[in-house]
Structure formats: structure tokens, C-alpha cells
Enzyme design. Structure first.
Site, PDB file in Angstrom:
ATOM      1  CB  SER A  68      -0.876  -0.021   1.250  1.00 34.33           C
ATOM      2  OG  SER A  68      -1.410   1.263   1.484  1.00 34.33           O
ATOM      3  CD  GLU A 100      -2.620   4.883   4.294  1.00 30.52           C
ATOM      4  OE1 GLU A 100      -2.418   5.009   5.511  1.00 30.52           O
ATOM      5  OE2 GLU A 100      -3.171   5.745   3.597  1.00 30.52           O
ATOM      6  CE1 TYR A 155      -4.603  -1.987   5.223  1.00 31.69           C
ATOM      7  CE2 TYR A 155      -3.632  -0.058   4.172  1.00 31.69           C
ATOM      8  CZ  TYR A 155      -4.223  -1.310   4.077  1.00 31.69           C
ATOM      9  OH  TYR A 155      -4.420  -1.865   2.850  1.00 31.69           O
TER      10      TYR A 155
HETATM   11  P1  GDP Z   1      -7.355   6.337   2.328  1.00 28.81           P
HETATM   12  O1  GDP Z   1      -7.336   7.161   3.562  1.00 28.81           O
HETATM   13  O2  GDP Z   1      -6.383   6.840   1.329  1.00 28.81           O
HETATM   14  O3  GDP Z   1      -7.211   4.891   2.595  1.00 28.81           O
HETATM   15  O4  GDP Z   1      -8.794   6.487   1.611  1.00 28.81           O
HETATM   16  P2  GDP Z   1     -10.116   7.287   2.014  1.00 28.81           P
HETATM   17  O5  GDP Z   1     -11.037   7.121   0.870  1.00 28.81           O
HETATM   18  O6  GDP Z   1     -10.611   6.880   3.356  1.00 28.81           O
HETATM   19  O7  GDP Z   1      -9.649   8.813   2.137  1.00 28.81           O
HETATM   20  C1  GDP Z   1      -9.112   9.510   1.039  1.00 28.81           C
HETATM   21  C2  GDP Z   1      -8.905  10.973   1.399  1.00 28.81           C
HETATM   22  O8  GDP Z   1     -10.173  11.608   1.565  1.00 28.81           O
HETATM   23  C3  GDP Z   1      -8.154  11.200   2.698  1.00 28.81           C
HETATM   24  O9  GDP Z   1      -7.161  12.192   2.468  1.00 28.81           O
HETATM   25  C4  GDP Z   1      -9.200  11.735   3.668  1.00 28.81           C
HETATM   26  O10 GDP Z   1      -8.656  12.660   4.605  1.00 28.81           O
HETATM   27  C5  GDP Z   1     -10.136  12.457   2.712  1.00 28.81           C
HETATM   28  N1  GDP Z   1     -11.479  12.609   3.278  1.00 28.81           N
HETATM   29  C6  GDP Z   1     -12.139  13.786   3.436  1.00 28.81           C
HETATM   30  N2  GDP Z   1     -13.345  13.586   3.989  1.00 28.81           N
HETATM   31  C7  GDP Z   1     -13.472  12.255   4.202  1.00 28.81           C
HETATM   32  C8  GDP Z   1     -14.508  11.439   4.763  1.00 28.81           C
HETATM   33  O11 GDP Z   1     -15.560  11.931   5.174  1.00 28.81           O
HETATM   34  N3  GDP Z   1     -14.281  10.089   4.797  1.00 28.81           N
HETATM   35  C9  GDP Z   1     -13.122   9.535   4.313  1.00 28.81           C
HETATM   36  N4  GDP Z   1     -12.967   8.206   4.356  1.00 28.81           N
HETATM   37  N5  GDP Z   1     -12.123  10.283   3.799  1.00 28.81           N
HETATM   38  C10 GDP Z   1     -12.281  11.627   3.742  1.00 28.81           C
END
Ligand code: GDP
Length: 324
Positions: free
Chosen positions: A125, A127, A149
Site C-alpha cells: 500500500s 500507506e 495499517y
Molecule cells: P485512504 O485514507 O487513502 O485509505 O482512503 P479514504 O477514501 O478513506 O480517504 C481519502 C482521502 O479523503 C483522505 O485524504 C481523507 O482525509 C479524505 N477525506 C475527506 N473527507 C473524508 C470522509 O468523510 N471520509 C473519508 N474516508 N475520507 C475523507
């Protein structure tokens, strides 16, 4: 006929990979958790359910895994199963490490003992770069995970190296950047936005609560990502790790405009910024340089971000309209 074994076959990536391998003529076996036996956990593989063989086992049970691998004797193993969390950065850290690290260890150990010719793909990932200092990141960028993670994926990657170097397994890591699709879970921001936009359009919801809309990601299409997994095991003579990414970033704001625009809605009328969902923005964006994959695997992403978001919106529209 080649035989593939996929852990996490009922997840987004597992389902696309299984379809892709079936199309290539593979015999496909998949591992599902005892808890996933229920049909509603298998919806992503419903259409191919009678073409794949499912095996129920726990990644934490090394003996069970070894006896399964001994019987199956797969040519290729794709280790996609992992525990993750999206949204707010909470979760059971110990459980994530337990499943992600020990599961990977048990699987590699089983292959090494009873099926050492099997080629092994580990779903790494972006990450692992977490608080990266440079962008774009490549296979040689230092790891700097900032979540459990991410830490678990660094450890998995180190295990891959250990088994490659010390036991000569054909094992590699695909360092996967975000990849989405209509089969994405609802907590991830892409699907959260497309599904909520559709529900607003249908009068089922009235607002969308998000965190940081300036956040940016390198968002690819899961259907493209799985073709890279296959290429990692088949298009090179010796195992190597590859960054699998689009090399492009988009902000959550752009995503919002696209998804709501597709439905002739203005997102600004419905957006509520909710501190519960805010995560600090990376100082340096997570964006991958997949030049090595392009050069050595002949892989590159096909679907654009715009087309993918449009397809997700249309798929959600179809799904939620039928629920009405
Ligand atoms: P990941 O964090 O890269 O595994 O994937 P996500 O889809 O959870 O998040 C992608 C990006 O969207 C991150 O930078 C979050 O900070 C941003 N983000 C903004 N608002 C939200 C929210 O309400 N939910 C999630 N999941 N991510 C958010």
C-alpha cells in the site's frame, strides 16, 4: 490450466482479479473468512460464484493454511486479504497487525514448506510512505508509515523480502495506490461521495458530511490495478516490487464537483464539514511514479478518474433507484 489462489476474493480487488483470471483461463480458488460465509458478504462475486472454488479458513491458523496450500498446489497466490479502516483514524491496532502481519507470515511459510514453486503477490500500500518527504514516490522512496495499517503493510513487505532473499520464493509486493470502483466500500471517500450524491438526488438524504476536501489522492481504477498484479507474477523473470499508481492527483473537492455534476447538483448546497472526519492533510501528497511497472511489466492504467467516478455514480443510481 494455471491455478490461482486468492485471499480476500470477496473484496473489491479479489472480485476483479478473479474475473480477470477466469477470463485468462485460470482455475480460481479463493479464501474467505469463516464470517464471510453468509451470502451478503459474497455479493461482489455473485456472478462468478459457480466458476470459482471457495475455501473457508482463518489466516491466523497456520496449520489450516498449510494443509489447504498443500492440497491446492497453486501456481500463483495473490494475498489481498487485510484488515483496514477508512475514515476516522481509530481502530483496533492490535487486530490489524495480527491479521495483516501474521496472516502474511503464515501464508509465506506455508508456501515455502509445501508449494515453493508458487509465485506470490503481496498487496502492499502507498500507506507505507505515509508522511513522505518526496513526491512522486517510487520503489526506492523511504518508508514512513503514519498509521497502524501502513505499519502492517511495511512489515508484510519486509516478510516478502525475507522469503525472497532467504528462501528464494518468487515473492513480490505491488505498492498499490488508492484504487476504487462501484464495488468500493461505503466508508471510503469516493464511494461515500458517489452514493450520498445519488441518495440526495433521490431524496433519500439531504446532506453530505466530509472532512478535509483539499485532501488529494492518486486514485486509480481497481479493475486496472488487478491486471498489474497478474503482470507482476507473469511479465518478469525474477521477482521485483512495483509501484502501481496513476501518477495523477485529484482533490476531494474535484471528486465532489464531478460526482454531483453528473447528477446536475451543486455540491456546495449539501456539503457539511464535520470535524469527526477531518484528518490532517499530508504535507507531501501520496502520488506514485509507476515508470518501472510501465517499463518492465508493460502495464499502465486505462480508465480515467473522470470515467471511473461517472461509472460509480451511474452504478449507485441504478442500485439506489431499485431500492425505492
Ligand atoms: P485512504 O485514507 O487513502 O485509505 O482512503 P479514504 O477514501 O478513506 O480517504 C481519502 C482521502 O479523503 C483522505 O485524504 C481523507 O482525509 C479524505 N477525506 C475527506 N473527507 C473524508 C470522509 O468523510 N471520509 C473519508 N474516508 N475520507 C475523507
Amino acid at each position: 490450466m494455471k491455478k490461482a489462489f486468492i485471499t480476500g476474493i470477496s473484496g473489491q480487488d479479489g472480485s476483479y482479479l478473479a474475473e480477470y483470471l477466469l477470463g485468462l483461463g485460470y482455475e480460481v480458488h479463493g479464501l474467505i473468512r469463516p464470517a464471510s460465509r453468509k451470502d451478503d458478504a459474497l455479493w461482489r462475486i455473485e456472478s462468478i460464484r459457480d466458476q470459482v472454488k471457495l475455501h473457508i479458513a482463518d489466516l491466523g491458523n497456520s496449520q489450516q493454511l498449510e494443509s489447504l496450500v498443500r492440497t491446492l498446489q497453486p501456481d500463483e497466490c495473490y494475498h489481498l486479504a487485510a484488515k483496514s479502516f477508512a475514515g476516522i483514524a481509530t481502530g483496533d491496532g492490535a487486530a490489524i497487525l495480527q491479521v495483516n502481519v501474521n496472516g502474511t507470515r503464515h501464508l509465506l511459510s506455508a508456501l515455502n514448506s509445501v508449494a515453493p514453486e508458487c509465485r506470490f503477490f503481496f498487496a502492499g500500500s502507498s500507506e507505507i510512505f505515509g508522511a513522505a518527504e518526496v513526491a512522486p514516490q517510487t520503489e526506492t522512496t523511504p518508508f514512513h508509515p503514519r498509521s497502524v495499517y501502513g505499519e502492517s503493510k511495511v512489515k508484510g513487505h519486509e516478510l516478502v523480502h525475507q522469503y525472497r532473499d532467504q528462501h528464494q520464493l518468487f515473492a513480490c509486493t505491488g505498492i498499490l495506490y488508492n484504487h476504487e470502483s462501484p464495488r468500493r466500500g461505503f466508508r471510503f471517500v469516493t464511494r461515500k461521495i458517489t452514493s450520498t450524491a445519488v441518495k440526495i438526488k433521490l431524496g433519500l438524504e439531504f446532506e453530505l458530511r466530509l472532512g478535509n476536501i483539499e485532501a488529494e489522492r492518486d486514485w486509480g481504477f481497481a479493475g486496472d490495478t488487478v491486471t498489474a498484479m497478474h503482470a507482476c507474477l507473469n511479465n518478469v523473470e525474477a521477482p521485483e516490487d512495483f509501484v502501481i499508481a496513476t501518477g495523477l492527483t485529484h482533490t476531494v473537492g474535484e471528486l465532489l464537483a464531478l460526482a454531483f455534476g453528473e447528477l446536475d447538483l451543486n455540491y456546495e448546497s449539501y456539503l457539511v464539514i464535520d470535524p469527526d472526519f477531518v484528518r490532517p492533510k499530508e504535507a507531501v501528497p501520496l502520488v506514485g511514479d509507476a515508470s518501472r511497472a510501465k517499463l518492465k511489466l508493460g502495464w499502465q492504467p486505462r480508465k480515467t478518474f473522470e470515467d471511473m467516478i461517472r461509472e460509480m455514480v451511474l452504478s449507485d443510481l441504478d442500485y439506489f433507484s431499485h431500492l425505492l
